[in-house]
Design a protein around this motif. Structure first.
Motif, PDB file in Angstrom:
ATOM      1  N   ILE A  46       0.917  -1.185   0.023  1.00 35.35           N
ATOM      2  CA  ILE A  46       0.064  -0.036  -0.144  1.00 35.35           C
ATOM      3  C   ILE A  46       0.732   1.157   0.036  1.00 35.35           C
ATOM      4  CG2 ILE A  46      -1.597   1.449   1.399  1.00 35.35           C
ATOM      5  CD1 ILE A  46      -3.015  -1.243   2.258  1.00 35.35           C
ATOM      6  N   TYR A  47       1.840   1.194   0.923  1.00 32.17           N
ATOM      7  CA  TYR A  47       2.731   2.667   1.104  1.00 32.17           C
ATOM      8  C   TYR A  47       3.490   2.739  -0.310  1.00 32.17           C
ATOM      9  CZ  TYR A  47       1.954   2.645   6.087  1.00 32.17           C
ATOM     10  OH  TYR A  47       1.216   2.995   7.211  1.00 32.17           O
ATOM     11  N   VAL A  48       4.108   1.584  -1.113  1.00 29.78           N
ATOM     12  CA  VAL A  48       4.744   1.784  -2.137  1.00 29.78           C
ATOM     13  C   VAL A  48       4.064   2.184  -3.352  1.00 29.78           C
ATOM     14  CG1 VAL A  48       6.232   0.417  -3.925  1.00 29.78           C
ATOM     15  CG2 VAL A  48       6.665   0.192  -1.364  1.00 29.78           C
ATOM     16  N   MET A  49       2.778   1.594  -3.482  1.00 34.16           N
ATOM     17  CA  MET A  49       1.730   1.659  -4.515  1.00 34.16           C
ATOM     18  C   MET A  49       1.384   3.343  -4.250  1.00 34.16           C
ATOM     19  SD  MET A  49       2.093  -0.542  -6.556  1.00 34.16           S
ATOM     20  CE  MET A  49       1.049   0.052  -7.783  1.00 34.16           C
ATOM     21  N   SER A  50       1.148   3.875  -3.120  1.00 39.93           N
ATOM     22  CA  SER A  50       0.711   5.123  -2.843  1.00 39.93           C
ATOM     23  C   SER A  50       1.719   5.857  -3.365  1.00 39.93           C
ATOM     24  CB  SER A  50       0.436   5.327  -1.501  1.00 39.93           C
ATOM     25  OG  SER A  50      -0.587   4.636  -0.906  1.00 39.93           O
ATOM     26  N   SER A  51       2.966   5.874  -3.253  1.00 40.89           N
ATOM     27  CA  SER A  51       4.176   6.787  -3.826  1.00 40.89           C
ATOM     28  C   SER A  51       3.950   6.496  -5.176  1.00 40.89           C
ATOM     29  CB  SER A  51       5.453   6.122  -3.093  1.00 40.89           C
ATOM     30  OG  SER A  51       5.496   6.180  -1.898  1.00 40.89           O
TER      31      SER A  51
END
Length: 216
Positions: A93-98
């Protein structure tokens, strides 16, 4: 750029119309792949240019992913942990949000009026499932909306949690408001008001108090 526009439209459709799939406990969406395709395309064409706010948000999100990974490594090595699904899900989630921030920041204004139709289609689909839930067996199974006792009092919409269904409606309408402000779509005041009424009606049917408040 036509390709970028259609990829962005496909991402929007996947996020608000298709359920979340899981692979080894990790949430998977077609839009994840499309975001990567769009990002690579924009980088190759030199369309990526990040402002200070976007850069800071990306740093925060990546920092959270790194801290989470280090914490999980400590959990595995020191405390003998043996589960990974929840940690991997949050890291994704954090990586894809970036990546989504980088991709969205490179979208050019104009020619995104398809968002208007997405609002109307989503509202229609949500109201249809909410009203005719018991008669749409294949669709309810596809969305994982098998009957629950609370459905007698509150309809789920396209997602199992009615608040999530209402949130998607709010975000679609928000895309209209923000898109008009920054020149991504062109819309008359009458159509914009109609979309407001349709969005509110959908949220009221879902009985989502927090999203009713958000709309105002």
């Amino acid at each position: 750029m036509n390709l970028t526009r259609w990829i962005l439209a496909a991402i929007m459709i996947d996020l608000v119309f298709l359920p979340m799939f899981h692979l080894a406990g990790i949430p998977v969406k077609i839009s994840y792949v499309l975001i990567l395709v769009m990002l690579v395309t924009n980088v190759r064409l030199g369309y990526v240019s990040l402002d200070r706010v976007t850069k800071n948000l990306i740093i925060i999100l990546c920092g959270l992913a790194i801290v989470l990974a280090l914490g999980h490594l400590t959990f595995l090595l020191i405390f003998g942990g043996d589960t990974h699904a929840n940690t991997l899900r949050m890291i994704v989630i954090y990586v894809m949000s970036s990546l989504a921030l980088i991709t969205g920041n490179s979208v050019a204004p104009g020619k995104h009026n398809y968002l208007i139709f997405l609002v109307l289609i989503y509202a229609t689909a949500t109201l249809t499932i909410s009203i005719f839930h018991e008669n749409l067996g294949f669709i309810t199974r596809f969305y994982g909306l098998e009957y629950q006792s609370y459905f007698e009092f509150r309809k789920p919409g396209l997602f199992f949690n009615p608040n999530v269904s209402a949130l998607s409606m709010t975000l679609l309408y928000l895309s209209i408001v923000v898109g008009e402000k920054y020149g991504y779509i062109k819309i008359s005041a009458a159509v914009k008001f109609l979309l407001l009424l349709v969005s509110l009606a959908t949220i009221v049917v879902l009985l989502s108090r927090n999203q009713i408040i958000n709309m105002f």
